[in-house]
Scaffold this active site. Structure first.
Site, PDB file in Angstrom:
ATOM      1  N   LYS A 108     -47.413 -11.299  -0.717  1.00  0.00           N
ATOM      2  CA  LYS A 108     -47.678 -11.961  -1.598  1.00  0.00           C
ATOM      3  C   LYS A 108     -46.605 -12.436  -1.139  1.00  0.00           C
ATOM      4  O   LYS A 108     -46.378 -12.268  -2.929  1.00  0.00           O
ATOM      5  CB  LYS A 108     -49.023 -11.839  -2.414  1.00  0.00           C
ATOM      6  CG  LYS A 108     -49.778 -12.900  -2.574  1.00  0.00           C
ATOM      7  CD  LYS A 108     -49.810 -13.506  -3.969  1.00  0.00           C
ATOM      8  CE  LYS A 108     -49.174 -13.516  -5.546  1.00  0.00           C
ATOM      9  NZ  LYS A 108     -48.385 -15.129  -4.926  1.00  0.00           N
ATOM     10  N   GLU A 114     -40.038  -4.418 -10.337  1.00  0.00           N
ATOM     11  CA  GLU A 114     -38.415  -4.513 -10.485  1.00  0.00           C
ATOM     12  C   GLU A 114     -38.882  -6.030 -11.465  1.00  0.00           C
ATOM     13  O   GLU A 114     -39.117  -7.060 -11.022  1.00  0.00           O
ATOM     14  CB  GLU A 114     -38.382  -5.217  -9.140  1.00  0.00           C
ATOM     15  CG  GLU A 114     -37.952  -3.696  -8.494  1.00  0.00           C
ATOM     16  CD  GLU A 114     -36.599  -3.080  -9.010  1.00  0.00           C
ATOM     17  OE1 GLU A 114     -35.987  -3.263  -9.812  1.00  0.00           O
ATOM     18  OE2 GLU A 114     -36.279  -1.737  -8.577  1.00  0.00           O
ATOM     19  N   CYS A 171     -32.033 -12.695 -11.721  1.00  0.00           N
ATOM     20  CA  CYS A 171     -32.550 -11.544 -12.494  1.00  0.00           C
ATOM     21  C   CYS A 171     -31.614 -10.973 -12.916  1.00  0.00           C
ATOM     22  O   CYS A 171     -31.619 -10.119 -14.292  1.00  0.00           O
ATOM     23  CB  CYS A 171     -34.079 -10.503 -11.994  1.00  0.00           C
ATOM     24  SG  CYS A 171     -33.151  -9.610 -10.580  1.00  0.00           S
ATOM     25  N   GLU A 206     -35.714 -13.593 -22.047  1.00  0.00           N
ATOM     26  CA  GLU A 206     -35.236 -14.507 -20.531  1.00  0.00           C
ATOM     27  C   GLU A 206     -35.167 -15.696 -20.228  1.00  0.00           C
ATOM     28  O   GLU A 206     -36.259 -16.226 -20.684  1.00  0.00           O
ATOM     29  CB  GLU A 206     -35.849 -13.249 -19.489  1.00  0.00           C
ATOM     30  CG  GLU A 206     -35.147 -14.000 -18.085  1.00  0.00           C
ATOM     31  CD  GLU A 206     -36.073 -13.393 -16.722  1.00  0.00           C
ATOM     32  OE1 GLU A 206     -36.899 -13.485 -17.353  1.00  0.00           O
ATOM     33  OE2 GLU A 206     -34.724 -12.903 -15.830  1.00  0.00           O
TER      34      GLU A 206
HETATM   35  P1  NAD Z   1     -44.015 -13.707 -12.124  1.00  0.00           P
HETATM   36  O1  NAD Z   1     -44.141 -12.578 -13.121  1.00  0.00           O
HETATM   37  O2  NAD Z   1     -44.574 -14.840 -12.942  1.00  0.00           O
HETATM   38  O3  NAD Z   1     -44.563 -14.319 -10.807  1.00  0.00           O
HETATM   39  C1  NAD Z   1     -44.407 -13.061  -9.403  1.00  0.00           C
HETATM   40  C2  NAD Z   1     -44.887 -13.187  -8.665  1.00  0.00           C
HETATM   41  O4  NAD Z   1     -46.593 -12.468  -9.389  1.00  0.00           O
HETATM   42  C3  NAD Z   1     -45.769 -13.782  -8.156  1.00  0.00           C
HETATM   43  O5  NAD Z   1     -45.956 -14.187  -6.821  1.00  0.00           O
HETATM   44  C4  NAD Z   1     -46.652 -14.389  -8.593  1.00  0.00           C
HETATM   45  O6  NAD Z   1     -48.065 -15.360  -7.426  1.00  0.00           O
HETATM   46  C5  NAD Z   1     -47.406 -13.477  -8.964  1.00  0.00           C
HETATM   47  N1  NAD Z   1     -48.658 -13.197 -10.109  1.00  0.00           N
HETATM   48  C6  NAD Z   1     -48.770 -13.691 -11.296  1.00  0.00           C
HETATM   49  N2  NAD Z   1     -49.439 -13.371 -11.858  1.00  0.00           N
HETATM   50  C7  NAD Z   1     -49.971 -11.608 -11.186  1.00  0.00           C
HETATM   51  C8  NAD Z   1     -50.820 -11.420 -11.751  1.00  0.00           C
HETATM   52  N3  NAD Z   1     -51.814 -11.172 -12.328  1.00  0.00           N
HETATM   53  N4  NAD Z   1     -51.305 -10.419 -10.850  1.00  0.00           N
HETATM   54  C9  NAD Z   1     -50.408 -10.593  -9.353  1.00  0.00           C
HETATM   55  N5  NAD Z   1     -49.458 -11.292  -9.545  1.00  0.00           N
HETATM   56  C10 NAD Z   1     -49.272 -12.034  -9.895  1.00  0.00           C
HETATM   57  O7  NAD Z   1     -42.403 -14.190 -12.290  1.00  0.00           O
HETATM   58  P2  NAD Z   1     -42.191 -15.517 -11.195  1.00  0.00           P
HETATM   59  O8  NAD Z   1     -41.912 -16.679 -12.122  1.00  0.00           O
HETATM   60  O9  NAD Z   1     -41.949 -15.436  -9.594  1.00  0.00           O
HETATM   61  O10 NAD Z   1     -40.204 -14.864 -10.935  1.00  0.00           O
HETATM   62  C11 NAD Z   1     -39.272 -15.033 -12.087  1.00  0.00           C
HETATM   63  C12 NAD Z   1     -39.314 -13.444 -12.346  1.00  0.00           C
HETATM   64  O11 NAD Z   1     -38.732 -12.115 -12.134  1.00  0.00           O
HETATM   65  C13 NAD Z   1     -38.207 -13.086 -13.241  1.00  0.00           C
HETATM   66  O12 NAD Z   1     -38.905 -12.434 -14.701  1.00  0.00           O
HETATM   67  C14 NAD Z   1     -37.408 -12.505 -13.123  1.00  0.00           C
HETATM   68  O13 NAD Z   1     -36.166 -11.855 -13.425  1.00  0.00           O
HETATM   69  C15 NAD Z   1     -37.630 -11.586 -12.242  1.00  0.00           C
HETATM   70  N6  NAD Z   1     -36.844 -11.384 -10.541  1.00  0.00           N
HETATM   71  C16 NAD Z   1     -37.001  -9.526 -11.217  1.00  0.00           C
HETATM   72  C17 NAD Z   1     -35.944  -8.791 -10.147  1.00  0.00           C
HETATM   73  C18 NAD Z   1     -35.366  -7.781 -10.347  1.00  0.00           C
HETATM   74  O14 NAD Z   1     -35.090  -7.556  -9.022  1.00  0.00           O
HETATM   75  N7  NAD Z   1     -35.782  -6.747 -11.056  1.00  0.00           N
HETATM   76  C19 NAD Z   1     -35.896  -9.918  -8.890  1.00  0.00           C
HETATM   77  C20 NAD Z   1     -36.247 -11.367  -9.114  1.00  0.00           C
HETATM   78  C21 NAD Z   1     -36.901 -11.803 -10.860  1.00  0.00           C
END
Ligand code: NAD
Length: 437
Positions: A107, A181, A215, A310
């Site tokens: 997803k 992650e 990230c 962040e």
């Molecule tokens: P997010 O957590 O809002 O969303 C990530 C994914 O989770 C999306 O596909 C979203 O639709 C889904 N999602 C949302 N609510 C959910 C739920 N209740 N259950 C299951 N899935 C759900 O994050 P974002 O805004 O898309 O991305 C930014 C974040 O990702 C930042 O915090 C960044 O640091 C982190 N990130 C971490 C890494 C790493 O390797 N550690 C890499 C890239 C991004």
């Protein structure tokens, strides 16, 4: 400072291309492509070795048996990815999951589904068997269904701490294994003997490329008092030369990807300014679109949102510290623990500090390069995650470890099975004294 909202001029890119979905510059797109290909190359090359069965010695007592370890697939992996790197982020989950023998349902972020659909098309064309790699499109509810589904055997999630926590709870209720992650607020430590120009260049590049939506981007800098003024001057001068704008072939970084993220960054900078921090912004940016100017914040208090959460935008907070001990204490003062950088000319000191900094990945005299060092495991400590991607460890994260014991040469009956002979009881007592006494 952050500009008013408007419509980003993205129509110069083919509809559905990664650049049109994200607002990235051409070169940020190139870096993402290069990173993805290196991850794919590594996993393809390493999978046969990392996932091969191994024979293990069986200790002192069981000499008549043969032991082996096997890396079995989990079954179906439910993978959920964010929008900031819509090609790399799905790939780091899909590639090792498939190579470890799993099926996968991905997803992607609701903000960047088209890149993932294109990716799937390419995998299908390359001959991935039908049904093995599937995509579901949707937002949080769809992600939640994937996590809760009895059809998924492992959840691999990349995204924010808040959503990661919800997923961890849901997986705990189901005793479903999970890889998380999550976000970071990565510190960069500058000691007084550092190459200041290099450290400043690192902070500026890492803080601003991809509009800070990385990230492992540097968000906090802790610089020793003695060199703080010189360092801050260098960062300010370099920031003045960094450009953001809608000509993505020449700008250093592009727009924020979502309105929500733009609003969040603007609000955090306003909050810092309102609480007395100095907020300096670099070059002009277009009036329209989700552009945020490269921004340096000094004197931000611990009570500001910027020093708690962040920001995920092109802003770096610089704080002065007395010495290396305070630098480490500040670096460790937050709930995050993803990447950290240490700048000093003294390599031994750098390694010593590395062992004290609470982060999954440490880079000495550099920033972010560890993500391209694909042999090294990557992941977070504290709230930044559970589990590892990349490296042998990353491939094995998508496997269940199974151990098998079998006879090398058979005994008629094991010595401790009933009835146990009196001599055996004596022998076992003697063994305890001889082997472990
Ligand atoms: P997010 O957590 O809002 O969303 C990530 C994914 O989770 C999306 O596909 C979203 O639709 C889904 N999602 C949302 N609510 C959910 C739920 N209740 N259950 C299951 N899935 C759900 O994050 P974002 O805004 O898309 O991305 C930014 C974040 O990702 C930042 O915090 C960044 O640091 C982190 N990130 C971490 C890494 C790493 O390797 N550690 C890499 C890239 C991004």
């Amino acid at each position: 400072m952050a500009q008013a909202l408007g419509s980003a001029p993205r129509q110069v890119y083919p509809k559905g291309s990664e650049l049109s979905e994200t607002g990235k510059t051409d070169f940020d797109g190139v870096i993402e492509m290069l990173t993805t290909l290196e991850i794919m190359r590594f996993n393809r090359k390493m999978a046969p070795r990392a996932l091969a069965s191994e024979i293990r010695p069986l200790g002192l007592l069981v000499k008549n048996k043969r032991g082996s370890v096997h890396y079995r697939p989990h079954g179906v992996v439910g993978a959920i990815s964010p929008w900031n790197y819509p090609l790399t982020q799905p790939s780091i989950l899909v590639v090792p999951a498939l190579l470890a023998g799993n099926g996968i349902v991905l997803k992607p972020s609701e903000h960047t589904p088209l890149t993932a659909l294109k990716m799937k098309e390419i995998y299908d064309d390359a001959g991935v068997p039908e049904g093995i790699f599937q995509i579901v499109i949707g937002g949080g509810e769809t992600g939640r269904s994937l996590v809760e589904s009895s059809g998924t055997d492992l959840i691999a999630f990349t995204g924010s701490v808040g959503v990661g926590r919800k997923i961890a709870i849901s997986c705990a209720e189901r005793l479903k294994p999970v890889i998380l992650e999550l976000g970071g607020k990565d510190p960069l430590i500058v000691l007084k003997d550092a190459n200041l120009k290099r450290a400043a260049g690192a902070a500026v590049w890492s803080g601003f490329h991809n509009a800070g939506q990385t990230c492992i981007s540097v968000e906090r800098v802790y610089v020793e008092e003695a060199v703080a003024e010189d360092f801050t001057k260098l960062v300010t001068e370099m920031t003045d030369d960094v450009t953001t704008g809608d000509d993505r072939s020449i700008s250093d970084f592009g727009s924020m990807t979502t309105e929500t993220q733009f609003g969040k960054v603007s609000a955090m900078l306003d909050d810092a300014r309102g609480k007395g921090a100095t907020v300096l912004s670099g070059s002009e940016s277009p009036r329209d679109g989700l552009f945020v100017r490269p921004t340096i914040v000094t004197d931000a208090e611990g009570g500001t949102e910027l020093m708690k959460e962040e920001i995920f935008g092109p802003a770096i907070a610089i704080s002065r510290v007395r010495d290396e001990d305070e630098a480490v204490a500040q670096a460790n003062s937050m709930k995050f623990g993803l990447n950290a950088s240490i700048f000093t000319r003294n390599k031994r000191k750098a390694r010593r500090l590395a062992s004290r900094v609470q982060a999954g990945n440490i880079v000495i005299n550099d920033v972010e390069t560890n993500y391209l060092c694909v042999d090294l495991p990557f992941g977070g400590t504290k709230n930044s995650g559970i589990g590892r991607l990349h490296g042998i460890e990353g491939l094995r994260s998508f496997s269940q470890i199974q151990s098998v014991v079998e006879d090398r040469f058979g005994l008629k009956k094991e010595l401790w099975w009933f009835p146990v002979a009196g001599g055996t009881k004596k022998l076992f007592r003697a063994l305890i004294r001889i082997l472990y006494g």
